[in-house]
Write an enzyme that holds these catalytic residues in place. Sequence first.
Site, PDB file in Angstrom:
ATOM      1  N   ASP A  29      86.736 -24.946  38.802  1.00 56.45           N
ATOM      2  CA  ASP A  29      86.242 -23.147  37.900  1.00 56.45           C
ATOM      3  C   ASP A  29      84.387 -23.956  38.171  1.00 56.45           C
ATOM      4  O   ASP A  29      83.795 -24.700  38.189  1.00 56.45           O
ATOM      5  CB  ASP A  29      86.929 -23.676  36.383  1.00 56.45           C
ATOM      6  CG  ASP A  29      86.400 -24.744  36.099  1.00 56.45           C
ATOM      7  OD1 ASP A  29      85.898 -25.195  36.231  1.00 56.45           O
ATOM      8  OD2 ASP A  29      87.818 -24.998  34.949  1.00 56.45           O
ATOM      9  N   ASN A  45      93.614 -24.779  23.516  1.00 57.70           N
ATOM     10  CA  ASN A  45      95.128 -23.865  23.725  1.00 57.70           C
ATOM     11  C   ASN A  45      95.749 -23.802  24.663  1.00 57.70           C
ATOM     12  O   ASN A  45      96.327 -22.912  24.753  1.00 57.70           O
ATOM     13  CB  ASN A  45      94.192 -22.534  23.054  1.00 57.70           C
ATOM     14  CG  ASN A  45      93.423 -22.666  25.276  1.00 57.70           C
ATOM     15  OD1 ASN A  45      93.323 -22.769  26.097  1.00 57.70           O
ATOM     16  ND2 ASN A  45      92.561 -21.075  25.270  1.00 57.70           N
ATOM     17  N   HIS A 102      94.849 -24.398  28.153  1.00 59.10           N
ATOM     18  CA  HIS A 102      94.297 -24.068  29.242  1.00 59.10           C
ATOM     19  C   HIS A 102      94.054 -24.863  30.277  1.00 59.10           C
ATOM     20  O   HIS A 102      93.640 -26.446  29.563  1.00 59.10           O
ATOM     21  CB  HIS A 102      93.338 -23.123  29.186  1.00 59.10           C
ATOM     22  CG  HIS A 102      91.785 -23.956  29.146  1.00 59.10           C
ATOM     23  ND1 HIS A 102      90.690 -22.539  27.904  1.00 59.10           N
ATOM     24  CD2 HIS A 102      91.439 -24.664  29.305  1.00 59.10           C
ATOM     25  CE1 HIS A 102      89.614 -23.266  28.197  1.00 59.10           C
ATOM     26  NE2 HIS A 102      89.555 -24.879  28.275  1.00 59.10           N
ATOM     27  N   GLU A 133      93.233 -19.467  30.845  1.00 57.72           N
ATOM     28  CA  GLU A 133      94.276 -19.128  29.423  1.00 57.72           C
ATOM     29  C   GLU A 133      95.645 -19.017  29.767  1.00 57.72           C
ATOM     30  O   GLU A 133      96.386 -17.737  30.189  1.00 57.72           O
ATOM     31  CB  GLU A 133      92.975 -17.832  29.339  1.00 57.72           C
ATOM     32  CG  GLU A 133      91.747 -18.023  28.982  1.00 57.72           C
ATOM     33  CD  GLU A 133      90.677 -19.548  27.921  1.00 57.72           C
ATOM     34  OE1 GLU A 133      91.601 -19.780  27.061  1.00 57.72           O
ATOM     35  OE2 GLU A 133      89.794 -19.405  27.722  1.00 57.72           O
TER      36      GLU A 133
HETATM   37  C1  F6R Z   1      86.808 -27.842  33.193  1.00 63.42           C
HETATM   38  C2  F6R Z   1      88.053 -26.977  32.588  1.00 63.42           C
HETATM   39  C3  F6R Z   1      88.230 -26.971  31.573  1.00 63.42           C
HETATM   40  C4  F6R Z   1      88.767 -28.384  31.048  1.00 63.42           C
HETATM   41  C5  F6R Z   1      88.619 -28.159  29.546  1.00 63.42           C
HETATM   42  C6  F6R Z   1      88.671 -29.238  28.226  1.00 63.42           C
HETATM   43  O1  F6R Z   1      86.305 -28.056  34.786  1.00 63.42           O
HETATM   44  O2  F6R Z   1      88.672 -26.659  34.161  1.00 63.42           O
HETATM   45  O3  F6R Z   1      89.624 -26.722  31.504  1.00 63.42           O
HETATM   46  O4  F6R Z   1      88.625 -29.169  30.744  1.00 63.42           O
HETATM   47  O5  F6R Z   1      88.182 -26.843  28.652  1.00 63.42           O
HETATM   48  O6  F6R Z   1      87.226 -29.799  28.313  1.00 63.42           O
HETATM   49  P1  F6R Z   1      86.751 -31.263  27.283  1.00 63.42           P
HETATM   50  O7  F6R Z   1      86.914 -31.944  28.376  1.00 63.42           O
HETATM   51  O8  F6R Z   1      85.499 -30.451  27.764  1.00 63.42           O
HETATM   52  O9  F6R Z   1      87.602 -31.059  25.944  1.00 63.42           O
END
Ligand code: F6R
Length: 240
Positions: free
Chosen positions: A67, A135, A137, A142
């Site tokens: 992403d 959440n 994701h 989401e």
């Molecule tokens: C990042 C991504 C997100 C993160 C998630 C956890 O490329 O796609 O899904 O993996 O938000 O983020 P952290 O590791 O910062 O807790």
Amino acid sequence: MQIIKVKNYEALSQEAAKIVGKLLISKPDAILGLATGSTPVGMYQNLVKMNENHELSFKAVKTYNLDEYCDLPRSHAQSYYTFMHENLFNHVDILEKNVHLPHAEGADLAKQCAEYNKALNNVKIDLQVLGIGGNGHIGFNEPGTPFSNETFIVELTEKTREDNKRFFASLEEVPHRAMTMGIKNILAAKKILLLASGKNKAPAIKELVFGNVSEKFPASALKDHGNVIVIIDEDAASLL
Ligand code: F6R
């Protein structure tokens, strides 16, 4: 889903790097799906060390990131393009032409989504690395996102913007939109490696392990994929 529980973040980072490293040694031209965020940083550091020690090479490796924020230039300090270069690409022998991230800045985002999606559909990702949002994701899929989605533009939830504001000067600066691989793209990978560390991930890991498959909890889609490894540290496992 195979669950590997380790003591702490350091052990998680080593274990994850070992899995990626083993793949790159057995298949030097592997195709990796990569994630940003805090969680994989330690894994990337370990991979950089392994590359420096000539235990593995990225010379023939291709990467596709999950992403990218919209409305940030690639040169912005918080773009995922910058993140990946600072945390991995600038420190290993990967070729820039083999690095792929969604291009999420510009006038025709629908066209750019279609282009990234086409590129994804032309390859088979050997190993997709994932973190997990509080959440549930994965990527920026989401809660409520159809599992059939392919690369698309998502409006980030306030929860996700709040979670990510630690990287920005203020909440106002956190982008409202991102381009993300859809769940369908993620599930197309041969193997998936999900990493979770810390107490703030414990409720999501509990839901992932014990909950039903539901679009309300995007990571539950992984239960329908036959080859998923989840590495969690003791804090993330604390509600199991
Ligand atoms: C990042 C991504 C997100 C993160 C998630 C956890 O490329 O796609 O899904 O993996 O938000 O983020 P952290 O590791 O910062 O807790």
